[in-house]
Scaffold this motif. Structure first.
Motif, PDB file in Angstrom:
ATOM      1  N   GLY A  17       0.854  -1.192   0.000  1.00  0.00           N
ATOM      2  CA  GLY A  17       0.000   0.000   0.000  1.00  0.00           C
ATOM      3  C   GLY A  17       0.884   1.234   0.000  1.00  0.00           C
ATOM      4  N   TYR A  18       0.245   2.390  -0.046  1.00  0.00           N
ATOM      5  CA  TYR A  18       0.990   3.655  -0.060  1.00  0.00           C
ATOM      6  C   TYR A  18       1.231   4.172   1.344  1.00  0.00           C
ATOM      7  CZ  TYR A  18       0.044   3.889  -5.039  1.00  0.00           C
ATOM      8  OH  TYR A  18      -0.005   3.622  -6.375  1.00  0.00           O
ATOM      9  N   ASP A  19       2.348   4.857   1.494  1.00  0.00           N
ATOM     10  CA  ASP A  19       2.695   5.442   2.785  1.00  0.00           C
ATOM     11  C   ASP A  19       3.205   6.869   2.570  1.00  0.00           C
ATOM     12  OD1 ASP A  19       3.110   5.566   5.505  1.00  0.00           O
ATOM     13  OD2 ASP A  19       4.774   4.150   5.558  1.00  0.00           O
ATOM     14  N   SER A  20       3.256   7.630   3.640  1.00  0.00           N
ATOM     15  CA  SER A  20       3.820   8.987   3.585  1.00  0.00           C
ATOM     16  C   SER A  20       5.298   8.918   3.966  1.00  0.00           C
ATOM     17  CB  SER A  20       3.081   9.894   4.562  1.00  0.00           C
ATOM     18  OG  SER A  20       1.703   9.893   4.283  1.00  0.00           O
ATOM     19  N   MET A  21       5.993  10.025   3.778  1.00  0.00           N
ATOM     20  CA  MET A  21       7.445  10.006   4.025  1.00  0.00           C
ATOM     21  C   MET A  21       7.723  10.271   5.512  1.00  0.00           C
ATOM     22  SD  MET A  21      10.373  11.806   1.738  1.00  0.00           S
ATOM     23  CE  MET A  21      12.080  11.311   1.923  1.00  0.00           C
ATOM     24  N   LEU A  22       7.320   9.308   6.329  1.00  0.00           N
ATOM     25  CA  LEU A  22       7.394   9.445   7.780  1.00  0.00           C
ATOM     26  C   LEU A  22       8.808   9.147   8.263  1.00  0.00           C
ATOM     27  CD1 LEU A  22       4.100   7.470   8.616  1.00  0.00           C
ATOM     28  CD2 LEU A  22       4.380   9.915   8.118  1.00  0.00           C
ATOM     29  N   LEU A  23       9.289   9.992   9.174  1.00  0.00           N
ATOM     30  CA  LEU A  23      10.673   9.839   9.636  1.00  0.00           C
ATOM     31  C   LEU A  23      10.733   9.075  10.957  1.00  0.00           C
ATOM     32  CD1 LEU A  23      11.766  13.455   8.725  1.00  0.00           C
ATOM     33  CD2 LEU A  23      12.658  11.353   7.683  1.00  0.00           C
ATOM     34  N   ASN A  24      11.778   8.306  11.085  1.00  0.00           N
ATOM     35  CA  ASN A  24      12.032   7.581  12.342  1.00  0.00           C
ATOM     36  C   ASN A  24      13.512   7.251  12.379  1.00  0.00           C
ATOM     37  OD1 ASN A  24      11.968   4.153  11.895  1.00  0.00           O
ATOM     38  ND2 ASN A  24      11.478   5.477  10.192  1.00  0.00           N
ATOM     39  N   ILE A  25      13.951   6.612  13.437  1.00  0.00           N
ATOM     40  CA  ILE A  25      15.386   6.363  13.624  1.00  0.00           C
ATOM     41  C   ILE A  25      16.002   5.568  12.468  1.00  0.00           C
ATOM     42  CG2 ILE A  25      14.989   4.267  15.014  1.00  0.00           C
ATOM     43  CD1 ILE A  25      17.800   6.829  15.577  1.00  0.00           C
ATOM     44  N   ALA A  26      15.169   4.810  11.747  1.00  0.00           N
ATOM     45  CA  ALA A  26      15.707   3.968  10.672  1.00  0.00           C
ATOM     46  C   ALA A  26      15.710   4.681   9.318  1.00  0.00           C
ATOM     47  CB  ALA A  26      14.893   2.688  10.578  1.00  0.00           C
ATOM     48  N   GLY A  27      15.262   5.943   9.285  1.00  0.00           N
ATOM     49  CA  GLY A  27      15.258   6.689   8.024  1.00  0.00           C
ATOM     50  C   GLY A  27      13.880   7.254   7.723  1.00  0.00           C
ATOM     51  N   ALA A  28      13.492   7.171   6.457  1.00  0.00           N
ATOM     52  CA  ALA A  28      12.193   7.716   6.033  1.00  0.00           C
ATOM     53  C   ALA A  28      11.381   6.587   5.403  1.00  0.00           C
ATOM     54  CB  ALA A  28      12.404   8.832   5.018  1.00  0.00           C
ATOM     55  N   HIS A  29      10.113   6.520   5.769  1.00  0.00           N
ATOM     56  CA  HIS A  29       9.272   5.480   5.156  1.00  0.00           C
ATOM     57  C   HIS A  29       9.275   5.651   3.645  1.00  0.00           C
ATOM     58  CE1 HIS A  29       6.534   4.457   8.850  1.00  0.00           C
ATOM     59  NE2 HIS A  29       7.811   4.623   9.193  1.00  0.00           N
ATOM     60  N   HIS A  30       9.372   4.542   2.968  1.00  0.00           N
ATOM     61  CA  HIS A  30       9.280   4.515   1.503  1.00  0.00           C
ATOM     62  C   HIS A  30       7.843   4.842   1.095  1.00  0.00           C
ATOM     63  CE1 HIS A  30       9.656   2.711  -2.557  1.00  0.00           C
ATOM     64  NE2 HIS A  30      10.954   2.978  -2.393  1.00  0.00           N
ATOM     65  N   CYS A  31       7.626   5.137  -0.179  1.00  0.00           N
ATOM     66  CA  CYS A  31       6.243   5.447  -0.600  1.00  0.00           C
ATOM     67  C   CYS A  31       5.357   4.200  -0.583  1.00  0.00           C
ATOM     68  CB  CYS A  31       6.238   6.098  -1.977  1.00  0.00           C
ATOM     69  SG  CYS A  31       7.016   5.108  -3.237  1.00  0.00           S
ATOM     70  N   TYR A  32       5.960   3.026  -0.465  1.00  0.00           N
ATOM     71  CA  TYR A  32       5.165   1.790  -0.342  1.00  0.00           C
ATOM     72  C   TYR A  32       5.507   1.086   0.960  1.00  0.00           C
ATOM     73  CZ  TYR A  32       4.537   2.359  -5.358  1.00  0.00           C
ATOM     74  OH  TYR A  32       4.226   2.866  -6.581  1.00  0.00           O
ATOM     75  N   PHE A  33       4.505   0.493   1.594  1.00  0.00           N
ATOM     76  CA  PHE A  33       4.780  -0.404   2.726  1.00  0.00           C
ATOM     77  C   PHE A  33       4.218  -1.768   2.332  1.00  0.00           C
ATOM     78  CE2 PHE A  33       0.676  -1.256   4.827  1.00  0.00           C
ATOM     79  CZ  PHE A  33      -0.135  -0.395   4.099  1.00  0.00           C
ATOM     80  N   THR A  34       4.758  -2.824   2.920  1.00  0.00           N
ATOM     81  CA  THR A  34       4.331  -4.163   2.491  1.00  0.00           C
ATOM     82  C   THR A  34       3.868  -5.007   3.682  1.00  0.00           C
ATOM     83  OG1 THR A  34       6.608  -5.017   2.625  1.00  0.00           O
ATOM     84  CG2 THR A  34       5.879  -4.184   0.485  1.00  0.00           C
ATOM     85  N   ARG A  35       2.908  -5.836   3.429  1.00  0.00           N
ATOM     86  CA  ARG A  35       2.337  -6.731   4.447  1.00  0.00           C
ATOM     87  C   ARG A  35       2.056  -8.088   3.817  1.00  0.00           C
ATOM     88  NH1 ARG A  35       2.652  -4.686   9.514  1.00  0.00           N
ATOM     89  NH2 ARG A  35       0.658  -5.509  10.219  1.00  0.00           N
ATOM     90  N   ILE A  36       1.779  -9.068   4.666  1.00  0.00           N
ATOM     91  CA  ILE A  36       1.389 -10.393   4.177  1.00  0.00           C
ATOM     92  C   ILE A  36       0.000 -10.715   4.714  1.00  0.00           C
ATOM     93  CG2 ILE A  36       1.871 -12.868   4.281  1.00  0.00           C
ATOM     94  CD1 ILE A  36       4.813 -12.148   4.790  1.00  0.00           C
ATOM     95  N   LEU A  37      -0.861 -11.183   3.837  1.00  0.00           N
ATOM     96  CA  LEU A  37      -2.143 -11.730   4.285  1.00  0.00           C
ATOM     97  C   LEU A  37      -2.035 -13.246   4.276  1.00  0.00           C
ATOM     98  CD1 LEU A  37      -4.745  -9.647   2.244  1.00  0.00           C
ATOM     99  CD2 LEU A  37      -4.095  -9.340   4.643  1.00  0.00           C
ATOM    100  N   LEU A  38      -2.459 -13.864   5.356  1.00  0.00           N
ATOM    101  CA  LEU A  38      -2.561 -15.322   5.365  1.00  0.00           C
ATOM    102  C   LEU A  38      -4.048 -15.651   5.311  1.00  0.00           C
ATOM    103  CD1 LEU A  38      -1.257 -18.070   5.655  1.00  0.00           C
ATOM    104  CD2 LEU A  38      -1.506 -17.859   8.102  1.00  0.00           C
ATOM    105  N   VAL A  39      -4.442 -16.421   4.303  1.00  0.00           N
ATOM    106  CA  VAL A  39      -5.863 -16.710   4.112  1.00  0.00           C
ATOM    107  C   VAL A  39      -6.071 -18.221   4.190  1.00  0.00           C
ATOM    108  CG1 VAL A  39      -7.847 -16.376   2.585  1.00  0.00           C
ATOM    109  CG2 VAL A  39      -5.958 -14.725   2.536  1.00  0.00           C
ATOM    110  N   LEU A  40      -6.873 -18.645   5.145  1.00  0.00           N
ATOM    111  CA  LEU A  40      -7.197 -20.070   5.294  1.00  0.00           C
ATOM    112  C   LEU A  40      -8.664 -20.286   4.953  1.00  0.00           C
ATOM    113  CD1 LEU A  40      -5.591 -20.891   8.797  1.00  0.00           C
ATOM    114  CD2 LEU A  40      -4.595 -21.296   6.532  1.00  0.00           C
ATOM    115  N   LYS A  41      -8.951 -21.336   4.169  1.00  0.00           N
ATOM    116  CA  LYS A  41     -10.358 -21.664   3.904  1.00  0.00           C
ATOM    117  C   LYS A  41     -10.642 -23.034   4.491  1.00  0.00           C
ATOM    118  CE  LYS A  41     -11.064 -18.677   0.101  1.00  0.00           C
ATOM    119  NZ  LYS A  41     -10.795 -18.398  -1.264  1.00  0.00           N
ATOM    120  N   ASP A  42     -11.839 -23.194   5.065  1.00  0.00           N
ATOM    121  CA  ASP A  42     -12.163 -24.518   5.603  1.00  0.00           C
ATOM    122  C   ASP A  42     -13.373 -25.117   4.882  1.00  0.00           C
ATOM    123  OD1 ASP A  42     -14.508 -23.539   6.748  1.00  0.00           O
ATOM    124  OD2 ASP A  42     -13.643 -23.292   8.746  1.00  0.00           O
ATOM    125  N   ASN A  43     -13.642 -26.376   5.156  1.00  0.00           N
ATOM    126  CA  ASN A  43     -14.720 -27.049   4.420  1.00  0.00           C
ATOM    127  C   ASN A  43     -16.107 -26.731   4.974  1.00  0.00           C
ATOM    128  OD1 ASN A  43     -14.601 -28.542   6.714  1.00  0.00           O
ATOM    129  ND2 ASN A  43     -14.298 -30.543   5.732  1.00  0.00           N
TER     130      ASN A  43
END
Ligand SMILES: O=C([O-])C(=O)C[C@H](O)[C@@H](O)C(=O)[O-]
Ligand SMILES: [Mg+2]
Length: 448
Positions: A17-43
């Motif tokens: 997704g998109y992010d703003s250029m937020l500053l913190n000790i590790a630098g500046a947030h990139h314009c994209y941030f990434t996440r993982i969705l885990l999707v389980l389906k059951d019967n």
């Protein structure tokens, strides 16, 4: 013997997704941030979901786990989670080198996979039992609404980069927050303006300022300006352990009544661990201390508690897991500590995770961190929870109460696939501001 639904499908979907250029000790947030969705389906026709920070390591652990999970009954969810934990421990048995570029969130990575599996299973189990996840945790649902704080950052000038940051162009009838969150905010006034807009939009009562960016004295002045504008607010600052113990004491000792608590003001130095320096900080200033840096697993927690180093563990369910974080909440309630929750940039599945965690926490909690205000509008679920009046209210649905919007997920997945840098690296954007900039956990990002 048992008769619970069987898992018929497991998908691991990285998204961006998109992010703003937020500053913190590790630098500046990139314009994209990434996440993982885990999707389980059951019967039984249910879909269980969890969200975690995206890293190659977590993606691999989860993808490797698919054959161990598919075909299993949700009734043995505890065993499925602990088996992954054991496999994860095997892989992480070798002590990790502490690299010069070691950033706060590097500590948490290998727990993310176990936590996200547990969340998706809890979601399925909740739907099977027709109960919200909060009812399946520790003492069950304790409240319907969870207080969250306004998480403020200094924001760098995105126009100094050629990265694809959103410009937040003002639009007729749109709340000013959606414009301001993309604009440079480096002064006390600009940060106060951000807080005003966030307060107006989301009703926050309390605020946290991410520090470790400017000189400590300047950040403390921003805190003072925030308190002046919002005298009733509980305000904290988090320099991510970049101040020395001496500096932290001198910056904070006169801040009673202004800072309600301080988050990771200092860390390991001169042969002392972060738990030892925080204990000294607490004794010297009398201010309560929160942390997401030095009590992130049971062994660290036991040392932190023995040293009386912390008051507010920020138990993030993305690495403690939902049930682990809930146990921290129980411990806090019994031992006179206060549960809080750490966050990173996240989508709306994580928002629901925070809500259920907070809803099941016994006793008093401190308003939870959430980065959601920087992402709000980029939902991956239908009808995401809303922050209103500084609170997240649970919905009436069973499980986590989320339904994925698969069109939105598909777009966010494509966005992830197109990225050159898929794991978080705040140095990339930062190097547009300071050529050759490199992370140093003991030096504020812009004091070079
Ligand atoms: O409380 C914290 O340390 C955080 O929220 C960690 C995050 O990674 C924060 O520093 C950020 O988003 O830049
Ligand atoms: Mg922190």
């Amino acid at each position: 013997m048992s008769d619970t639904p069987k898992i018929v499908e497991m998908q691991v979907i990285p998204v961006a997704g998109y992010d703003s250029m937020l500053l913190n000790i590790a630098g500046a947030h990139h314009c994209y941030f990434t996440r993982i969705l885990l999707v389980l389906k059951d019967n039984a026709g249910h879909t269980g979901v969890g969200e975690a920070p995206a890293t190659g390591v977590v993606l691999k652990i989860l993808t490797d786990a698919i054959p161990h999970i598919v075909g299993q009954e949700i009734g043995i969810m505890n065993q499925l989670v602990s088996d992954l934990h054991k496999r994860d421990l095997e892989e992480n048995r070798q002590p990790k080198p502490v690299l010069p570029g070691f950033r706060p969130w590097d500590l948490e990575r290998h727990h993310n996979a176990v936590a996200v599996l547990e969340t998706a299973l809890l979601d399925l189990m909740g739907q099977f039992l027709n109960q919200p996840v909060a009812q399946l945790l520790g003492p069950g649902k304790q409240r319907d609404e969870v207080p969250v704080l306004g998480y403020l950052f200094y924001i760098a000038d995105r126009q100094k980069t050629d990265l694809e940051y959103q410009d937040g162009k003002r639009q007729e009838g749109q709340h000013p927050w959606y414009h301001l969150r993309h604009q440079e905010a480096m002064s006390h006034d600009k940060v106060v303006q951000l807080a005003e807009a966030a307060q107006d939009k989301y009703g926050f009562k309390d605020f946290k300022l991410k520090g470790g960016v400017l000189a400590g004295e300047v950040e403390i002045e921003t805190v003072r300006a925030l308190k002046k504008r919002f005298p009733q607010a509980r305000i904290t600052v988090d320099p991510n352990a970049s101040w020395s113990l001496d500096q932290a004491i001198s910056l904070c000792k006169d801040m009673h009544g202004i800072l309600s608590y301080v988050e990771d003001p200092c860390g390991a130095e001169q042969g002392f661990s972060g738990r030892e320096t925080l204990a000294e900080f607490k004794r010297a200033t009398g201010l309560p201390v929160a942390t997401n840096m030095i009590a992130n697993d049971w062994r660290q927690m036991s040392h932190a508690l023995q040293l009386n180093a912390i008051d507010i563990p920020l138990a993030d369910p993305h690495y403690w897991s939902m049930r682990g974080a809930n146990i921290i909440g129980t411990l806090c309630n019994a031992w006179g500590l206060t549960l809080g929750c750490h966050s990173n940039n996240h989508f709306d599945v994580s928002l629901a995770m925070l809500a259920h965690l907070g809803a099941a926490a016994p006793g008093e909690i401190t308003p939870f961190d959430t980065h959601w205000i920087w992402q709000e509008g980029q939902h991956l679920t239908k009808n995401p929870l809303q922050i209103k009046d500084g609170k997240l209210a649970l919905n009436e649905l069973p499980g986590l109460g989320v339904e994925l919007d698969m069109d939105a997920v598909g777009i966010a997945h494509q966005r992830y696939n197109n990225l050159r840098h898929k794991d978080r690296d705040d140095a990339i954007a930062m190097q547009y501001l300071i050529r050759g900039w490199a992370f140093d956990g003991k030096r504020a990002t812009l004091v070079r």
